[in-house]
Design an enzyme around this catalytic site. Structure first.
Site, PDB file in Angstrom:
ATOM      1  N   GLU A   1      42.379 -86.886 -37.051  1.00 48.68           N
ATOM      2  CA  GLU A   1      42.761 -88.018 -37.913  1.00 48.68           C
ATOM      3  C   GLU A   1      43.759 -88.959 -37.245  1.00 48.68           C
ATOM      4  O   GLU A   1      43.851 -90.129 -37.596  1.00 48.68           O
ATOM      5  CB  GLU A   1      43.313 -87.505 -39.257  1.00 48.68           C
ATOM      6  CG  GLU A   1      44.680 -86.806 -39.221  1.00 48.68           C
ATOM      7  CD  GLU A   1      44.619 -85.324 -38.918  1.00 48.68           C
ATOM      8  OE1 GLU A   1      43.585 -84.863 -38.383  1.00 48.68           O
ATOM      9  OE2 GLU A   1      45.603 -84.607 -39.203  1.00 48.68           O
TER      10      GLU A   1
ATOM     11  N   CYS B   1      43.344 -78.357 -37.968  1.00 51.35           N
ATOM     12  CA  CYS B   1      44.459 -77.537 -37.507  1.00 51.35           C
ATOM     13  C   CYS B   1      44.584 -76.259 -38.335  1.00 51.35           C
ATOM     14  O   CYS B   1      43.821 -75.325 -38.131  1.00 51.35           O
ATOM     15  CB  CYS B   1      45.750 -78.361 -37.475  1.00 51.35           C
ATOM     16  SG  CYS B   1      46.971 -77.668 -36.353  1.00 51.35           S
TER      17      CYS B   1
ATOM     18  N   HIS C   1      44.325 -82.631 -34.239  1.00 49.61           N
ATOM     19  CA  HIS C   1      44.323 -83.503 -35.425  1.00 49.61           C
ATOM     20  C   HIS C   1      43.511 -84.764 -35.135  1.00 49.61           C
ATOM     21  O   HIS C   1      44.083 -85.787 -34.720  1.00 49.61           O
ATOM     22  CB  HIS C   1      45.759 -83.894 -35.789  1.00 49.61           C
ATOM     23  CG  HIS C   1      46.546 -82.775 -36.368  1.00 49.61           C
ATOM     24  ND1 HIS C   1      46.564 -82.485 -37.713  1.00 49.61           N
ATOM     25  CD2 HIS C   1      47.332 -81.858 -35.775  1.00 49.61           C
ATOM     26  CE1 HIS C   1      47.330 -81.436 -37.917  1.00 49.61           C
ATOM     27  NE2 HIS C   1      47.811 -81.039 -36.769  1.00 49.61           N
TER      28      HIS C   1
HETATM   29  N1  GLN Z   1      50.869 -73.739 -38.999  1.00 48.20           N
HETATM   30  C1  GLN Z   1      49.875 -73.817 -37.975  1.00 48.20           C
HETATM   31  C2  GLN Z   1      50.470 -73.698 -36.582  1.00 48.20           C
HETATM   32  O1  GLN Z   1      51.637 -73.901 -36.400  1.00 48.20           O
HETATM   33  C3  GLN Z   1      49.062 -75.089 -38.100  1.00 48.20           C
HETATM   34  C4  GLN Z   1      49.833 -76.321 -37.836  1.00 48.20           C
HETATM   35  C5  GLN Z   1      49.169 -77.563 -38.350  1.00 48.20           C
HETATM   36  O2  GLN Z   1      48.297 -77.514 -39.220  1.00 48.20           O
HETATM   37  N2  GLN Z   1      49.587 -78.700 -37.875  1.00 48.20           N
HETATM   38  O3  GLN Z   1      49.770 -73.407 -35.641  1.00 48.20           O
END
Ligand code: GLN
Length: 550
Positions: A528, A395, A526
């Protein structure tokens, strides 16, 4: 009283905490789910969080641990991750409740005049809403048994209504409802003896709610001996064989096996009149759990993040699913992971030289929000890219990998994400269009791009080869995305967007070709959250394999 002999047909096991928090009630609940399903029963697990937040999405991960996102997009407590991992299946919205959710439904009903002018009160209205939600979870899951973890500890002001709801269910269906208390037995270093008194008090406290535990899970640093088992049995009014010894373990995945050593599934099923379906089938689990102790090789993984300072302690709960996903793939490759927490702020301010990262077999930048340590993370990513250390970005880790590439390979100085610098001349990562209004209106709760979305994979890419397919579904939690206006320029400079939303607009995976780097890959989603003990995640597998090869 006819009601006392009533049966709902459905069985409930309520798990409550005694003495103190943080002793593994979530793992105990997940393990009970595991051993009951190993006996051939269909089980659903429900987590109750007694706080007033409507979901876990607005909470600080340093204080509350990871936010675990379900397929539906609901942002839940990290225990739900353990439940999914132990049960090896997806859970739904109905398997999670907070007081915020419960009260919100009741208040909405009151606003809709559905209470016909009556007072609306905690009892019966809120209590009944809790019972209805539990019934709905069982109905939707079409399960035989619901195991419910009531968050907090006995004596908390906040969870009393849930215990009351459970008491009522038990009163109406005494043959169908059981209570398990997970308690703690301290061994004070000055006396070196295991003390049962706090547990006795916790049971009395629970008794004062009209509830008697049927089973006590005795958490401690040590095994429970016969003498203390008997003492607890007498003072807590529980059968000695219903007191389960639960000493500290090296791996949480041993817990279901330990419970079975004390025949916990047999005890629960007998008391619920469900005995006899099948012998416990835990062979695959046992094989997996054994691997946790036997890894021949070591995978040294550095996680560059920021959510770990709490006073003088280092807390890794914010990245729980990442750690577990690493473990599953390491075990599957006959390796043990050795995870080091690297504080991005220390790289950024020079306290930790970036070239100290060369000692790792692989580097991960996990999800995150905001400015802290950003430049340190970008320095770590650059180092991994230039020194061909396997890198996996999750992410934020994918977004920053793209920013790093734009700055140092494409040559776009000052490239950034608009989350950090809204005025950057090169907004490589920009806010998703549908998010703009939400942020303007401070509409923060549950409004990110959340949950499972499909992603198409480019044939021949590292991602497609790892998954062995050309389309996947993965869970998301973000507000920003790779800016479509820069995609062509980044691709021309060698970055491959190997995963995209089916309409081609959102970049879901970025990677470098194999001949350029052994493994440099980032996902907007994600992965994970989908890794399971018995089904390790293909991308974590590919990353760990690359780490072990280099
Ligand atoms: N801050 C980033 C976004 O909002 C990544 C979010 C995250 O890593 N879950 O897109």
């Amino acid at each position: 009283m006819a009601a006392r002999r009533g049966t709902s047909g459905h069985k409930y096991v309520f798990v409550v905490g005694g003495v103190m928090s943080g002793v593994g009630k979530g793992i105990a609940t997940a393990s009970i789910g595991k051993i009951l399903s190993a006996r051939g029963f269909s089980v659903n697990l429900v987590k109750i969080d007694p706080y007033l937040n409507v979901d876990a999405g607005t909470m600080n991960p340093t204080e509350h641990g990871e936010v675990f996102v379900l397929d539906s997009g609901l942002e839940t407590d990290q225990d739900m991750g353990n439940y999914e991992r132990f049960l090896n299946r997806d859970l739904g919205n109905e398997d999670y409740m907070t007081s915020g959710m419960v009260y919100q439904s009741v208040i909405q009903r009151e606003r809709n005049l559905e209470y016909q002018g009556h007072f609306v009160e905690a009892i019966p209205h809120v209590r009944d809403e809790i019972v209805d939600r539990l019934k709905k979870s069982a109905e939707i899951g079409k399960t035989d048994i619901t195991v419910v973890e009531i968050g907090g500890t006995i004596g908390d002001f906040q969870n009393a209504l849930y215990i009351e709801a459970a008491r009522l269910l038990h009163m109406r269906h005494p043959d169908d409802v059981m209570f398990v208390m997970v308690s703690y037995l301290p061994v004070p270093s000055t006396i070196g003896e295991m003390k049962t008194r706090p547990t006795q008090h916790a049971v009395r406290e629970l008794n004062s709610y009209g509830v008697q535990p049927d089973v006590i899970i005795a958490r401690s640093t040590h095994q429970l001996d016969k003498k203390r088992k008997e003492k607890l049995a007498i003072w807590c009014n529980v059968e000695p064989d219903h007191i389960i010894s639960a000493p500290d373990v090296e791996s949480i995945y041993d817990v279901p096996l330990n419970f079975e050593r004390d025949k916990l599934s047999e005890i629960l099923l007998t008391d619920l009149n469900l005995a006899g379906k099948q012998e416990p089938d835990l062979a695959a689990w046992k094989e997996f759990a054994t691997k946790a102790h036997n890894g021949k090789k070591t995978a040294k993984i550095g996680i560059v993040g920021k959510y770990f300072d709490t006073g003088d302690f280092v807390l890794s709960d914010a990245y729980l699913s990442v750690i577990e996903a690493i473990k599953f793939s390491a075990y599957a490759n006959d390796a043990k992971p050795e995870i080091t927490w690297i504080n991005a702020k220390e790289i950024q301010n020079g306290d930790l030289p970036v070239d100290s990262l060369k000692e790792y077999d692989g580097i991960i930048v996990p999800g995150g929000f905001g400015e802290t340590g950003i430049e340190g993370k970008i320095m770590a990513i650059k180092f991994a890219r230039e020194n061909k250390i396997p890198y996996f970005g999750l992410c934020y880790g994918m977004q920053l990998m793209t920013v790093e590439y734009a700055r140092h390979v494409v040559g776009l100085k000052d490239a950034n994400t608009t989350e950090i610098n809204p005025d950057t001349p090169h907004p490589i990562i920009a806010i998703l269009p549908e998010q703009i209004e939400k942020l303007k209106n401070k509409d923060y709760g549950g409004t990110m791009r959340l949950g499972a979305y499909p992603c198409d994979l480019a044939g021949g890419s590292i991602a497609a080869d790892a998954y062995g397919t050309n389309s996947v579904s993965e869970r998301h939690r973000h507000r920003y995305e790779v800016n479509p206006e820069y995609v062509k320029q980044l691709e021309e400079a060698g970055l491959v967007f190997s995963g995209r939303s089916p309409d081609g607009i959102l970049m879901e995976i970025a990677e470098l070709p194999r001949d350029v780097h052994p493994f440099m890959l980032g996902t907007q989603f994600h992965p994970e959250l989908r890794a399971r003990p018995l089904a390790p995640h293909p991308l974590f597998d590919a990353f760990i394999k690359a780490a072990l090869d280099t």
